[in-house]
Structure formats: C-alpha cells, structure tokens
Design a protein around this motif. Sequence first.
Motif, PDB file in Angstrom:
ATOM      1  N   ASP A  95      52.222 -52.108  27.226  1.00 52.97           N
ATOM      2  CA  ASP A  95      53.080 -51.143  26.540  1.00 52.97           C
ATOM      3  C   ASP A  95      53.483 -51.581  25.135  1.00 52.97           C
ATOM      4  O   ASP A  95      54.024 -50.789  24.372  1.00 52.97           O
ATOM      5  CB  ASP A  95      54.306 -50.779  27.387  1.00 52.97           C
ATOM      6  CG  ASP A  95      55.171 -51.969  27.732  1.00 52.97           C
ATOM      7  OD1 ASP A  95      54.889 -53.102  27.295  1.00 52.97           O
ATOM      8  OD2 ASP A  95      56.157 -51.765  28.469  1.00 52.97           O
ATOM      9  N   SER A  96      53.177 -52.829  24.760  1.00 52.03           N
ATOM     10  CA  SER A  96      53.426 -53.267  23.385  1.00 52.03           C
ATOM     11  C   SER A  96      52.221 -53.021  22.484  1.00 52.03           C
ATOM     12  O   SER A  96      52.282 -53.260  21.282  1.00 52.03           O
ATOM     13  CB  SER A  96      53.793 -54.756  23.349  1.00 52.03           C
ATOM     14  OG  SER A  96      52.632 -55.557  23.556  1.00 52.03           O
ATOM     15  N   GLY A  97      51.089 -52.581  23.081  1.00 51.27           N
ATOM     16  CA  GLY A  97      49.876 -52.327  22.316  1.00 51.27           C
ATOM     17  C   GLY A  97      48.889 -53.486  22.301  1.00 51.27           C
ATOM     18  O   GLY A  97      47.823 -53.377  21.702  1.00 51.27           O
ATOM     19  N   GLN A  98      49.218 -54.606  22.951  1.00 50.04           N
ATOM     20  CA  GLN A  98      48.321 -55.764  23.017  1.00 50.04           C
ATOM     21  C   GLN A  98      47.170 -55.457  23.978  1.00 50.04           C
ATOM     22  O   GLN A  98      47.386 -55.076  25.120  1.00 50.04           O
ATOM     23  CB  GLN A  98      49.059 -57.009  23.503  1.00 50.04           C
ATOM     24  CG  GLN A  98      48.159 -58.220  23.757  1.00 50.04           C
ATOM     25  CD  GLN A  98      47.426 -58.690  22.520  1.00 50.04           C
ATOM     26  OE1 GLN A  98      48.049 -59.051  21.531  1.00 50.04           O
ATOM     27  NE2 GLN A  98      46.091 -58.688  22.562  1.00 50.04           N
ATOM     28  N   TRP A  99      45.933 -55.614  23.489  1.00 48.90           N
ATOM     29  CA  TRP A  99      44.740 -55.402  24.305  1.00 48.90           C
ATOM     30  C   TRP A  99      44.369 -56.673  25.056  1.00 48.90           C
ATOM     31  O   TRP A  99      44.610 -57.792  24.570  1.00 48.90           O
ATOM     32  CB  TRP A  99      43.568 -54.954  23.435  1.00 48.90           C
ATOM     33  CG  TRP A  99      43.665 -53.505  23.079  1.00 48.90           C
ATOM     34  CD1 TRP A  99      44.242 -52.973  21.956  1.00 48.90           C
ATOM     35  CD2 TRP A  99      43.204 -52.412  23.859  1.00 48.90           C
ATOM     36  NE1 TRP A  99      44.155 -51.600  22.001  1.00 48.90           N
ATOM     37  CE2 TRP A  99      43.524 -51.224  23.148  1.00 48.90           C
ATOM     38  CE3 TRP A  99      42.537 -52.291  25.080  1.00 48.90           C
ATOM     39  CZ2 TRP A  99      43.208 -49.958  23.617  1.00 48.90           C
ATOM     40  CZ3 TRP A  99      42.225 -51.045  25.550  1.00 48.90           C
ATOM     41  CH2 TRP A  99      42.561 -49.893  24.824  1.00 48.90           C
ATOM     42  N   PHE A 100      43.752 -56.492  26.209  1.00 50.74           N
ATOM     43  CA  PHE A 100      43.278 -57.591  27.049  1.00 50.74           C
ATOM     44  C   PHE A 100      41.901 -57.246  27.589  1.00 50.74           C
ATOM     45  O   PHE A 100      41.568 -56.080  27.778  1.00 50.74           O
ATOM     46  CB  PHE A 100      44.209 -57.799  28.254  1.00 50.74           C
ATOM     47  CG  PHE A 100      45.586 -58.241  27.884  1.00 50.74           C
ATOM     48  CD1 PHE A 100      45.911 -59.587  27.822  1.00 50.74           C
ATOM     49  CD2 PHE A 100      46.561 -57.303  27.586  1.00 50.74           C
ATOM     50  CE1 PHE A 100      47.190 -59.988  27.472  1.00 50.74           C
ATOM     51  CE2 PHE A 100      47.842 -57.689  27.236  1.00 50.74           C
ATOM     52  CZ  PHE A 100      48.158 -59.043  27.175  1.00 50.74           C
ATOM     53  N   ARG A 101      41.120 -58.284  27.841  1.00 48.57           N
ATOM     54  CA  ARG A 101      39.883 -58.131  28.613  1.00 48.57           C
ATOM     55  C   ARG A 101      40.001 -59.059  29.809  1.00 48.57           C
ATOM     56  O   ARG A 101      40.322 -60.241  29.666  1.00 48.57           O
ATOM     57  CB  ARG A 101      38.637 -58.477  27.814  1.00 48.57           C
ATOM     58  CG  ARG A 101      37.365 -58.227  28.654  1.00 48.57           C
ATOM     59  CD  ARG A 101      36.064 -58.413  27.879  1.00 48.57           C
ATOM     60  NE  ARG A 101      36.016 -57.596  26.700  1.00 48.57           N
ATOM     61  CZ  ARG A 101      35.853 -58.088  25.458  1.00 48.57           C
ATOM     62  NH1 ARG A 101      35.710 -59.388  25.263  1.00 48.57           N
ATOM     63  NH2 ARG A 101      35.813 -57.278  24.425  1.00 48.57           N
ATOM     64  N   ALA A 102      39.742 -58.520  30.981  1.00 45.14           N
ATOM     65  CA  ALA A 102      39.771 -59.284  32.227  1.00 45.14           C
ATOM     66  C   ALA A 102      38.347 -59.396  32.752  1.00 45.14           C
ATOM     67  O   ALA A 102      37.552 -58.462  32.636  1.00 45.14           O
ATOM     68  CB  ALA A 102      40.665 -58.598  33.249  1.00 45.14           C
ATOM     69  N   THR A 129      41.768 -58.446  20.290  1.00 43.53           N
ATOM     70  CA  THR A 129      42.222 -57.492  19.281  1.00 43.53           C
ATOM     71  C   THR A 129      41.560 -56.148  19.566  1.00 43.53           C
ATOM     72  O   THR A 129      40.545 -56.074  20.270  1.00 43.53           O
ATOM     73  CB  THR A 129      41.845 -57.948  17.869  1.00 43.53           C
ATOM     74  OG1 THR A 129      40.409 -57.939  17.756  1.00 43.53           O
ATOM     75  CG2 THR A 129      42.388 -59.344  17.567  1.00 43.53           C
ATOM     76  N   GLN A 130      42.100 -55.116  18.980  1.00 44.95           N
ATOM     77  CA  GLN A 130      41.494 -53.798  19.155  1.00 44.95           C
ATOM     78  C   GLN A 130      40.061 -53.815  18.630  1.00 44.95           C
ATOM     79  O   GLN A 130      39.172 -53.186  19.209  1.00 44.95           O
ATOM     80  CB  GLN A 130      42.323 -52.721  18.459  1.00 44.95           C
ATOM     81  CG  GLN A 130      41.810 -51.338  18.759  1.00 44.95           C
ATOM     82  CD  GLN A 130      42.825 -50.251  18.502  1.00 44.95           C
ATOM     83  OE1 GLN A 130      43.954 -50.506  18.125  1.00 44.95           O
ATOM     84  NE2 GLN A 130      42.418 -49.024  18.719  1.00 44.95           N
ATOM     85  N   ALA A 131      39.793 -54.567  17.563  1.00 42.90           N
ATOM     86  CA  ALA A 131      38.445 -54.652  16.991  1.00 42.90           C
ATOM     87  C   ALA A 131      37.460 -55.347  17.925  1.00 42.90           C
ATOM     88  O   ALA A 131      36.250 -55.128  17.822  1.00 42.90           O
ATOM     89  CB  ALA A 131      38.500 -55.388  15.650  1.00 42.90           C
ATOM     90  N   GLU A 132      37.949 -56.172  18.855  1.00 39.34           N
ATOM     91  CA  GLU A 132      37.077 -56.892  19.795  1.00 39.34           C
ATOM     92  C   GLU A 132      36.728 -56.062  21.026  1.00 39.34           C
ATOM     93  O   GLU A 132      35.885 -56.480  21.829  1.00 39.34           O
ATOM     94  CB  GLU A 132      37.746 -58.186  20.249  1.00 39.34           C
ATOM     95  CG  GLU A 132      37.877 -59.212  19.148  1.00 39.34           C
ATOM     96  CD  GLU A 132      38.694 -60.419  19.583  1.00 39.34           C
ATOM     97  OE1 GLU A 132      38.157 -61.538  19.521  1.00 39.34           O
ATOM     98  OE2 GLU A 132      39.866 -60.217  19.991  1.00 39.34           O
ATOM     99  N   ARG A 133      37.334 -54.912  21.178  1.00 41.34           N
ATOM    100  CA  ARG A 133      37.049 -54.066  22.337  1.00 41.34           C
ATOM    101  C   ARG A 133      35.567 -53.683  22.372  1.00 41.34           C
ATOM    102  O   ARG A 133      34.946 -53.481  21.345  1.00 41.34           O
ATOM    103  CB  ARG A 133      37.899 -52.791  22.295  1.00 41.34           C
ATOM    104  CG  ARG A 133      39.368 -53.049  22.509  1.00 41.34           C
ATOM    105  CD  ARG A 133      40.172 -51.766  22.506  1.00 41.34           C
ATOM    106  NE  ARG A 133      39.616 -50.830  23.463  1.00 41.34           N
ATOM    107  CZ  ARG A 133      39.480 -49.521  23.228  1.00 41.34           C
ATOM    108  NH1 ARG A 133      39.860 -48.986  22.085  1.00 41.34           N
ATOM    109  NH2 ARG A 133      38.960 -48.731  24.146  1.00 41.34           N
ATOM    110  N   LYS A 134      35.037 -53.571  23.592  1.00 41.24           N
ATOM    111  CA  LYS A 134      33.638 -53.194  23.769  1.00 41.24           C
ATOM    112  C   LYS A 134      33.474 -51.938  24.618  1.00 41.24           C
ATOM    113  O   LYS A 134      32.392 -51.406  24.720  1.00 41.24           O
ATOM    114  CB  LYS A 134      32.863 -54.345  24.421  1.00 41.24           C
ATOM    115  CG  LYS A 134      32.797 -55.576  23.541  1.00 41.24           C
ATOM    116  CD  LYS A 134      31.961 -56.661  24.168  1.00 41.24           C
ATOM    117  CE  LYS A 134      31.946 -57.872  23.279  1.00 41.24           C
ATOM    118  NZ  LYS A 134      30.616 -58.326  22.970  1.00 41.24           N
ATOM    119  N   PHE A 135      34.538 -51.491  25.257  1.00 38.39           N
ATOM    120  CA  PHE A 135      34.469 -50.348  26.167  1.00 38.39           C
ATOM    121  C   PHE A 135      35.048 -49.129  25.448  1.00 38.39           C
ATOM    122  O   PHE A 135      36.254 -48.925  25.426  1.00 38.39           O
ATOM    123  CB  PHE A 135      35.244 -50.612  27.448  1.00 38.39           C
ATOM    124  CG  PHE A 135      34.767 -51.818  28.242  1.00 38.39           C
ATOM    125  CD1 PHE A 135      33.642 -52.544  27.872  1.00 38.39           C
ATOM    126  CD2 PHE A 135      35.438 -52.225  29.361  1.00 38.39           C
ATOM    127  CE1 PHE A 135      33.205 -53.636  28.601  1.00 38.39           C
ATOM    128  CE2 PHE A 135      35.013 -53.317  30.111  1.00 38.39           C
ATOM    129  CZ  PHE A 135      33.892 -54.023  29.723  1.00 38.39           C
TER     130      PHE A 135
END
Length: 154
Positions: A95-102, A129-135
């Motif tokens: 909810d703070s906007g921090q992205w995670f990959r599990a 980071t949002q830029a590191e997202r792949k999905f």
Amino acid sequence: MSRPPLPPFTEDSAREKVRLAEDGWNSRNAAKVTLAYTRDSQWRNRAEFPTGHAEIEAFLTRKWNRELDYRLIKQLWTFGGNRIAVRYAYEYHDDSGQWFRAYGNENWEFDADGLMARRFASINEHPITQAERKFHWPLGRRPDDHPGLDDLGL
C-alpha cells in the motif's frame, strides 16, 4: 466434485493443471480458488499452516488485500502419479507503492477427484523498482503469448 485434469498426471495434464492453478490465483478470487482444494486440504505457506476451506479462503483474502496488483507465473517442474512440483514467481506492490518480486517452489498432492489435498510452499521475495517489473499484462489471466519464467530469465 471433480476438478480435471485428474491423476495420474501425464506431462500434458500436469502442465494443464499448473496453468489452471495460475489462472485461478491470478483471478484473486479467494472463494473461487478455494474450491480447487479438498475440504480438509493442508497447507504450509511460509510460517502459516492453514487447513480446510475456511482457513485457506481467509489466508488468500488477507494475501490479496495486502499484495496489490498481484501477477503470477507458474511453471511445471516435475510430476508423478498424483503429485506435481512447480516453481513460480509473482510481482505485487504494497500500500506504500513498493514493488516486490517473490520466487517460490510448491509441492502439490491431489486426491482422485483432482482436488489439491496438500500444498507445501517455500517462498522468498525482495523489493524491486517499478522499472524492474517483468509482468506487464492487465490484471487477471496471463495472456498465452506473454513470456514464461524461462523466457524472462527467472
């Protein structure tokens, strides 16, 4: 209630079962997803050990209320008889906007009707980071032409 494909699994039916599980989890509909498990299904998920439909549905509801914009990819690792092992990765933000990959592995055991009786999950996650997202697909089912884990180097 029967939930095809049924064991014993072939490679094709195991891949289908994995994709159906992925599709269900990407729906983020806890009540619907819970129907894929036996009434007394036993889970190990990190430090939680839900058993049965009520606990599993409550677990999934908490999960998807906390893990926002959740997107998951599962991949068959191996199978035999009534068991399937998968590896997977998912992305979400809090909810703070921090992205995670599990990243994780699951071992599944099914009853004769194709319902999952046991699910053992091991999961690790880290901030991205949002830029590191792949999905990058609209919420819901992953499109058939979206790369899988191997294609994404995961």
